[in-house]
Write an enzyme that holds these catalytic residues in place. Structure first.
Site, mmCIF file in Angstrom:
data_model
loop_
_atom_site.group_PDB
_atom_site.id
_atom_site.type_symbol
_atom_site.label_atom_id
_atom_site.label_comp_id
_atom_site.label_asym_id
_atom_site.label_seq_id
_atom_site.Cartn_x
_atom_site.Cartn_y
_atom_site.Cartn_z
ATOM 1 N N HIS A 1 -9.551 -1.377 10.457
ATOM 2 C CA HIS A 1 -8.900 -0.350 11.274
ATOM 3 C C HIS A 1 -9.234 -0.498 12.755
ATOM 4 O O HIS A 1 -10.338 -0.913 13.119
ATOM 5 C CB HIS A 1 -9.269 1.041 10.756
ATOM 6 C CG HIS A 1 -8.663 1.326 9.421
ATOM 7 N ND1 HIS A 1 -9.414 1.547 8.292
ATOM 8 C CD2 HIS A 1 -7.379 1.371 9.026
ATOM 9 C CE1 HIS A 1 -8.599 1.730 7.266
ATOM 10 N NE2 HIS A 1 -7.359 1.624 7.682
ATOM 11 N N PHE B 1 -1.463 10.327 8.786
ATOM 12 C CA PHE B 1 -1.141 9.304 9.778
ATOM 13 C C PHE B 1 -2.468 8.565 10.043
ATOM 14 O O PHE B 1 -3.145 8.238 9.071
ATOM 15 C CB PHE B 1 -0.399 9.930 10.960
ATOM 16 C CG PHE B 1 1.060 10.157 10.577
ATOM 17 C CD1 PHE B 1 1.404 11.008 9.523
ATOM 18 C CD2 PHE B 1 2.071 9.459 11.185
ATOM 19 C CE1 PHE B 1 2.735 11.161 9.104
ATOM 20 C CE2 PHE B 1 3.399 9.604 10.784
ATOM 21 C CZ PHE B 1 3.724 10.452 9.746
ATOM 22 N N ARG C 1 0.823 -8.261 12.587
ATOM 23 C CA ARG C 1 0.265 -8.193 11.233
ATOM 24 C C ARG C 1 1.406 -7.826 10.284
ATOM 25 O O ARG C 1 2.097 -6.818 10.513
ATOM 26 C CB ARG C 1 -0.834 -7.123 11.200
ATOM 27 C CG ARG C 1 -1.600 -7.051 9.911
ATOM 28 C CD ARG C 1 -2.772 -6.084 10.023
ATOM 29 N NE ARG C 1 -2.349 -4.695 10.177
ATOM 30 C CZ ARG C 1 -3.181 -3.662 10.229
ATOM 31 N NH1 ARG C 1 -4.487 -3.865 10.162
ATOM 32 N NH2 ARG C 1 -2.732 -2.446 10.365
ATOM 33 N N TYR D 1 0.842 -1.207 0.000
ATOM 34 C CA TYR D 1 0.000 0.000 0.000
ATOM 35 C C TYR D 1 0.876 1.255 0.000
ATOM 36 O O TYR D 1 0.728 2.147 -0.848
ATOM 37 C CB TYR D 1 -0.923 -0.033 1.218
ATOM 38 C CG TYR D 1 -1.565 1.278 1.533
ATOM 39 C CD1 TYR D 1 -2.465 1.875 0.641
ATOM 40 C CD2 TYR D 1 -1.286 1.951 2.731
ATOM 41 C CE1 TYR D 1 -3.053 3.090 0.939
ATOM 42 C CE2 TYR D 1 -1.873 3.155 3.032
ATOM 43 C CZ TYR D 1 -2.758 3.728 2.129
ATOM 44 O OH TYR D 1 -3.325 4.935 2.421
HETATM 45 N N1 UDP Z 1 -4.711 -3.380 14.892
HETATM 46 C C1 UDP Z 1 -4.954 -4.372 15.831
HETATM 47 N N2 UDP Z 1 -6.114 -5.082 15.718
HETATM 48 C C2 UDP Z 1 -7.028 -4.868 14.726
HETATM 49 C C3 UDP Z 1 -6.751 -3.837 13.783
HETATM 50 C C4 UDP Z 1 -5.578 -3.114 13.906
HETATM 51 O O1 UDP Z 1 -4.163 -4.612 16.735
HETATM 52 O O2 UDP Z 1 -8.036 -5.568 14.672
HETATM 53 C C5 UDP Z 1 -3.470 -2.604 15.023
HETATM 54 C C6 UDP Z 1 -2.562 -2.659 13.799
HETATM 55 O O3 UDP Z 1 -1.771 -3.825 13.815
HETATM 56 C C7 UDP Z 1 -1.752 -1.378 13.997
HETATM 57 C C8 UDP Z 1 -2.768 -0.424 14.640
HETATM 58 O O4 UDP Z 1 -3.799 -1.260 15.172
HETATM 59 O O5 UDP Z 1 -0.718 -1.617 14.927
HETATM 60 C C9 UDP Z 1 -3.391 0.532 13.663
HETATM 61 O O6 UDP Z 1 -3.855 -0.233 12.546
HETATM 62 P P1 UDP Z 1 -4.901 0.333 11.514
HETATM 63 O O7 UDP Z 1 -5.235 -0.774 10.575
HETATM 64 O O8 UDP Z 1 -6.036 0.976 12.254
HETATM 65 O O9 UDP Z 1 -4.133 1.507 10.784
HETATM 66 P P2 UDP Z 1 -2.705 1.518 10.023
HETATM 67 O O10 UDP Z 1 -1.719 2.003 11.044
HETATM 68 O O11 UDP Z 1 -2.421 0.158 9.505
HETATM 69 O O12 UDP Z 1 -2.915 2.524 8.938
#
Ligand code: UDP
Length: 318
Positions: free
Chosen positions: A184, A166, A276, A138
């Protein structure tokens, strides 16, 4: 101004389109509704349901002053397992749009870029001058588009601003985050509070952070929209300006879950799950350049406020 808003039926695009209409602009939204919702297009905007790569050339013959380009595939996890969807959906579509803008003399562009262009930062907060080494597909596609925009600005005089978001969260009245497949953190945690999910899985508790969970910089979607209005007003012919948009403060995933408990009054059971793929440990913005050059300052930096607005939206839709 007469403005084309791509992805204006999506989360950030709909909030920005609403603010553009409210501030007196003539807005045409183009969206293929692959992830957006027709009823998220604000009243007062014209809506064209179309594939942007196919429709851009025709649409932009209509005397536009600028484009705000939100439409994108934006799921980090999905981008790692289906890269083609991201290279085609993000990069090829944006190139068609840039060509159509050039061919029709559309002068201004505000582009939704992302903190994911930086990858794992060497220094926090992250400055715009930080190395760009995305850790996920991405981010790589968004960085490729940023490079393309720089070239078009130099070669064709495009006046462009890329805004590197962010973590966007919160809602603006009836406009909020509602993805069919939600990935998210905040919306998922709020689904637990609502009772539509049993628990939140926190991805990773062994990151090199204070509590072992990832740290992110959450920005209220309305503050983000205001930055777009300022960016649009501050474009300069032949220049590609790039600004980070965050508050400069990071919150860990544990802290986010706890704040959601405080806001909702729900116990929100949490469990830890493996990391992840593609997730950097810490992403926190330095937003000093946006403050200095755009005069932008987040008015709602408080996580409690951001989550309260998201929670009110979630409950209203439930
Ligand atoms: N996250 C999590 N559980 C979820 C979804 C997201 O722990 O079910 C964590 C993800 O691994 C990251 C943070 O939350 O550390 C923010 O992830 P998000 O997908 O909201 O936004 P990103 O930072 O990827 O744009």
């Amino acid at each position: 101004m007469k403005l084309l808003v791509t992805g204006g039926a999506g989360y950030v695009g709909s909030v920005c389109a609403a603010r553009l209409v409210e501030t007196g602009h003539e807005v045409v939204v183009v969206d293929d509704l692959s992830t957006g919702h027709a009823d998220a297009v604000p009243d007062g905007a014209t809506f064209v349901e179309a594939d942007i790569a196919e429709a851009a050339a025709d649409l932009l013959t209509g005397g536009f002053d600028g484009v705000l380009h939100f439409a994108a595939k934006s799921l980090v996890g999905e981008s790692m397992v289906d890269p083609s969807k991201y290279w085609a959906g993000n990069v090829l579509t944006s190139l068609r749009l840039l060509d159509a803008m050039r061919d029709n003399g559309v002068a201004r562009l505000v582009f939704s870029s992302t903190a994911a262009t930086y990858g794992e930062p060497e220094q926090v907060p992250i400055l715009e001058t930080a190395p760009t080494r995305p850790t996920n597909t991405y981010g790589a596609t968004k960085l490729a588009i940023d490079h393309a925009i720089t070239s078009y600005a130099k070669a064709h005089g495009l006046a462009a601003v890329s805004l590197r978001y962010f973590n966007v969260a919160g809602a603006y009245g009836a406009f909020g985050e509602r993805h069919t497949t939600e990935t998210h953190l905040i919306p998922i945690v709020l689904q637990v509070a609502l009772g539509t999910r049993p628990a939140i899985s926190i991805y990773g508790d062994d990151y090199p952070t204070a509590d072992g969970t990832c740290v992110r910089d959450y920005i209220h979607v309305l503050d983000l929209a205001e930055a777009h209005l300022l960016a649009l007003a501050n474009t300069r012919a032949g220049e590609h300006q790039i600004y980070n948009l965050g508050t400069g403060t990071g919150f860990s995933n544990r802290e986010v879950v706890q704040t959601c408990r405080d806001v909702t009054g729900h116990p929100i059971p949490a469990e830890f799950a493996p990391r992840r793929p593609g997730d950097p440990a810490v992403l926190v913005a330095s937003a000093t350049a946006a403050a200095e050059h755009l005069g932008w300052k987040p008015e709602r930096p408080d996580l409690h406020t951001i989550i309260t607005d998201a929670w009110n939206f979630t409950q209203a839709r439930a």
